[in-house]
Design a protein around this motif. Structure first.
Motif, PDB file in Angstrom:
ATOM      1  N   LYS A 170       9.272  -3.726  -4.614  1.00 27.10           N
ATOM      2  CA  LYS A 170       9.010  -2.466  -5.317  1.00 27.10           C
ATOM      3  C   LYS A 170       9.112  -2.655  -6.823  1.00 27.10           C
ATOM      4  CE  LYS A 170      10.169   2.439  -5.382  1.00 27.10           C
ATOM      5  NZ  LYS A 170       9.977   2.534  -6.844  1.00 27.10           N
ATOM      6  N   GLU A 171      10.077  -3.443  -7.277  1.00 25.47           N
ATOM      7  CA  GLU A 171      10.210  -3.728  -8.701  1.00 25.47           C
ATOM      8  C   GLU A 171       8.961  -4.419  -9.238  1.00 25.47           C
ATOM      9  OE1 GLU A 171      13.750  -5.985  -9.225  1.00 25.47           O
ATOM     10  OE2 GLU A 171      15.111  -4.331  -8.736  1.00 25.47           O
ATOM     11  N   GLU A 172       8.408  -5.345  -8.441  1.00 23.70           N
ATOM     12  CA  GLU A 172       7.194  -6.045  -8.861  1.00 23.70           C
ATOM     13  C   GLU A 172       6.008  -5.095  -8.930  1.00 23.70           C
ATOM     14  OE1 GLU A 172       6.892  -9.484  -9.801  1.00 23.70           O
ATOM     15  OE2 GLU A 172       8.981  -8.895  -9.996  1.00 23.70           O
ATOM     16  N   ILE A 173       5.862  -4.239  -7.915  1.00 21.83           N
ATOM     17  CA  ILE A 173       4.764  -3.269  -7.893  1.00 21.83           C
ATOM     18  C   ILE A 173       4.880  -2.320  -9.083  1.00 21.83           C
ATOM     19  CG2 ILE A 173       3.761  -1.323  -6.618  1.00 21.83           C
ATOM     20  CD1 ILE A 173       3.102  -3.986  -5.346  1.00 21.83           C
ATOM     21  N   ASP A 174       6.098  -1.846  -9.350  1.00 22.97           N
ATOM     22  CA  ASP A 174       6.304  -0.945 -10.486  1.00 22.97           C
ATOM     23  C   ASP A 174       5.998  -1.632 -11.806  1.00 22.97           C
ATOM     24  OD1 ASP A 174       7.046   1.053  -8.774  1.00 22.97           O
ATOM     25  OD2 ASP A 174       9.205   0.921  -9.156  1.00 22.97           O
ATOM     26  N   ARG A 175       6.401  -2.893 -11.904  1.00 23.51           N
ATOM     27  CA  ARG A 175       6.181  -3.627 -13.157  1.00 23.51           C
ATOM     28  C   ARG A 175       4.694  -3.758 -13.466  1.00 23.51           C
ATOM     29  NH1 ARG A 175       6.750  -9.360 -14.749  1.00 23.51           N
ATOM     30  NH2 ARG A 175       7.217  -9.950 -12.617  1.00 23.51           N
ATOM     31  N   ILE A 176       3.891  -3.956 -12.415  1.00 17.45           N
ATOM     32  CA  ILE A 176       2.456  -4.153 -12.616  1.00 17.45           C
ATOM     33  C   ILE A 176       1.721  -2.828 -12.781  1.00 17.45           C
ATOM     34  CG2 ILE A 176       0.352  -5.145 -11.654  1.00 17.45           C
ATOM     35  CD1 ILE A 176       2.159  -6.951  -9.931  1.00 17.45           C
TER      36      ILE A 176
ATOM     37  N   MET B 173       0.833  -1.209   0.000  1.00 19.49           N
ATOM     38  CA  MET B 173       0.000   0.000   0.000  1.00 19.49           C
ATOM     39  C   MET B 173       0.865   1.255   0.000  1.00 19.49           C
ATOM     40  SD  MET B 173      -3.365  -0.579  -0.014  1.00 19.49           S
ATOM     41  CE  MET B 173      -4.216   0.686   0.941  1.00 19.49           C
ATOM     42  N   ARG B 174       1.920   1.255   0.793  1.00 20.09           N
ATOM     43  CA  ARG B 174       2.819   2.415   0.824  1.00 20.09           C
ATOM     44  C   ARG B 174       3.493   2.624  -0.529  1.00 20.09           C
ATOM     45  NH1 ARG B 174       4.143   0.315   6.009  1.00 20.09           N
ATOM     46  NH2 ARG B 174       6.046  -0.653   5.176  1.00 20.09           N
ATOM     47  N   MET B 175       3.860   1.528  -1.169  1.00 23.73           N
ATOM     48  CA  MET B 175       4.505   1.633  -2.482  1.00 23.73           C
ATOM     49  C   MET B 175       3.535   2.153  -3.529  1.00 23.73           C
ATOM     50  SD  MET B 175       6.841  -1.819  -2.453  1.00 23.73           S
ATOM     51  CE  MET B 175       8.282  -1.943  -1.378  1.00 23.73           C
ATOM     52  N   LEU B 176       2.284   1.729  -3.464  1.00 21.99           N
ATOM     53  CA  LEU B 176       1.273   2.239  -4.389  1.00 21.99           C
ATOM     54  C   LEU B 176       1.033   3.731  -4.159  1.00 21.99           C
ATOM     55  CD1 LEU B 176      -1.316  -0.697  -4.374  1.00 21.99           C
ATOM     56  CD2 LEU B 176       0.094   0.045  -6.304  1.00 21.99           C
ATOM     57  N   GLU B 177       1.042   4.122  -2.904  1.00 20.78           N
ATOM     58  CA  GLU B 177       0.877   5.537  -2.580  1.00 20.78           C
ATOM     59  C   GLU B 177       2.028   6.353  -3.156  1.00 20.78           C
ATOM     60  OE1 GLU B 177      -0.872   7.851   1.248  1.00 20.78           O
ATOM     61  OE2 GLU B 177       0.778   6.466   1.638  1.00 20.78           O
ATOM     62  N   ASP B 178       3.236   5.788  -3.120  1.00 22.34           N
ATOM     63  CA  ASP B 178       4.411   6.480  -3.646  1.00 22.34           C
ATOM     64  C   ASP B 178       4.329   6.708  -5.153  1.00 22.34           C
ATOM     65  OD1 ASP B 178       5.525   6.631  -1.143  1.00 22.34           O
ATOM     66  OD2 ASP B 178       6.832   4.884  -1.396  1.00 22.34           O
ATOM     67  N   VAL B 179       3.571   5.861  -5.860  1.00 21.29           N
ATOM     68  CA  VAL B 179       3.464   6.015  -7.322  1.00 21.29           C
ATOM     69  C   VAL B 179       2.144   6.658  -7.726  1.00 21.29           C
ATOM     70  CG1 VAL B 179       5.055   4.139  -7.824  1.00 21.29           C
ATOM     71  CG2 VAL B 179       2.621   3.626  -7.597  1.00 21.29           C
ATOM     72  N   GLY B 180       1.497   7.342  -6.778  1.00 22.33           N
ATOM     73  CA  GLY B 180       0.360   8.178  -7.131  1.00 22.33           C
ATOM     74  C   GLY B 180      -1.023   7.635  -6.847  1.00 22.33           C
ATOM     75  N   PHE B 181      -1.117   6.496  -6.174  1.00 27.38           N
ATOM     76  CA  PHE B 181      -2.430   5.952  -5.833  1.00 27.38           C
ATOM     77  C   PHE B 181      -2.971   6.625  -4.576  1.00 27.38           C
ATOM     78  CE2 PHE B 181      -1.284   2.753  -8.815  1.00 27.38           C
ATOM     79  CZ  PHE B 181      -2.443   2.077  -9.179  1.00 27.38           C
ATOM     80  N   PHE B 182      -4.275   6.907  -4.581  1.00 27.29           N
ATOM     81  CA  PHE B 182      -4.965   7.363  -3.379  1.00 27.29           C
ATOM     82  C   PHE B 182      -5.315   6.110  -2.582  1.00 27.29           C
ATOM     83  CE2 PHE B 182      -8.931   8.293  -1.091  1.00 27.29           C
ATOM     84  CZ  PHE B 182      -8.538   9.401  -0.353  1.00 27.29           C
ATOM     85  N   CYS B 183      -4.712   5.949  -1.408  1.00 25.81           N
ATOM     86  CA  CYS B 183      -4.816   4.694  -0.666  1.00 25.81           C
ATOM     87  C   CYS B 183      -5.632   4.849   0.608  1.00 25.81           C
ATOM     88  CB  CYS B 183      -3.424   4.177  -0.308  1.00 25.81           C
ATOM     89  SG  CYS B 183      -2.417   3.754  -1.754  1.00 25.81           S
TER      90      CYS B 183
END
Length: 286
Positions: free
Chosen positions: A149-155, A18-28
């Motif tokens: 983080k690489e996996e989250i970014d890839r998806i 969730m924190r990683m998604l927030e870092d790439v612009g998701f409203f969490c």
């Protein structure tokens, strides 16, 4: 609107994801009460809403019915609401270790039954259907934070084609025992041992001198060609069968020279050449 449900086993890495998604612009939003889930999803698609990416954390709680949450999600999907499900998982042994280290109590443990193992078993049973419906499954048992983080970014950033398989390449030494979780084990003790070369003895397969020595033998290159070819054949079949964790272990005597060199070479050959996750570790190099 891209909407992601982040769920999975407690201790599997949901909060980190969730924190990683927030870092790439998701409203969490995490741990929303079940009755508010539907209202939250409806608000996101209202005209004028400026949120283009949102993630909702959903986990098993002793005081809430996960079944009710599942029914709400099924109803929303039937009504045309599009969302993806990211399921964070880890092996039971890894989850137990994480709970022991953090000294936290599993959410499904009770005063009458406080064993973490029993809580994990109950939770896995409750989440069976959700896991089957997941679009992405990430097993964090062997993942470092940067690898997750690489996996989250890839998806969710690169929007690359994704399969749930994560391949872990590991070097090891036979004298320290074969890794218990290895799926495929390869013995490279047929290659000459740099240990007996004075200037290489105290180096490892991470050093250029050892790499050039080991890969200088034609047999090393031939072995790598055959191993890579076999993995290229196996990976699509493992994905088709629903396997999401593959541990490839390469061993030599001490786990410092030959196995490290060839594990690094395999990682180099497999990196960025498929829609799977890839990690590397050297168990006995130190």
């Amino acid at each position: 609107m891209r909407f992601v449900i982040v769920t999975g086993m407690s201790g599997g890495g949901k909060s980190t994801a969730m924190r990683m998604l927030e870092d790439v612009g998701f409203f969490c939003v995490d741990n929303l009460p079940v009755p508010l889930i539907e209202k939250f999803m409806e608000l996101l698609v209202m005209p004028g809403n400026e949120i283009s990416k949102a993630a909702l954390g959903l986990d098993v709680r002793a005081d809430q019915s996960f079944g009710d949450a599942m029914k709400i999600l099924d109803r929303m999907r039937q009504n045309g609401f599009i969302f993806e499900v990211l399921f964070m998982d880890a092996s039971d042994s890894t989850l137990v270790k994480r709970y022991k280290e953090s000294r936290r109590v599993h959410p499904l443990c009770t005063p009458e039954d406080s064993r973490v193992e029993h809580g994990i078993s109950k939770e896995r049973e409750i989440l069976t259907e959700m896991k089957k419906k997941a679009d992405y499954i990430i097993d964090t048992s062997k993942l470092l934070t940067r690898e997750l983080k690489e996996e989250i970014d890839r998806i969710f950033v690169k929007n690359g084609e994704y399969n749930n398989l994560i391949i872990s390449i590991m070097s090891f030494g036979f004298k320290h025992g074969i890794p218990a979780d290895a799926d495929l084990v390869f013995d490279v003790r047929f290659l000459p041992n740099p240990f007996y070369i004075d200037e290489l003895k105290y180096m490892t397969g991470n050093d250029k001198g050892v790499q050039e020595y080991v890969m200088g033998f034609p047999e090393a290159g031939q072995f790598m060609d055959k191993l890579e070819d076999m993995l290229r054949f196996l990976i699509p079949n493992y994905i088709k069968e629903g396997k999401y964790q593959l541990v490839v272990a390469i061993g030599c005597t001490g786990g410092k020279h030959r196995s490290v060199t060839l594990a690094n070479e395999l990682y180099r050959r497999m990196k960025d050449k498929g829609n799977y996750g890839l990690t590397i570790s050297h168990r006995d190099v130190k």
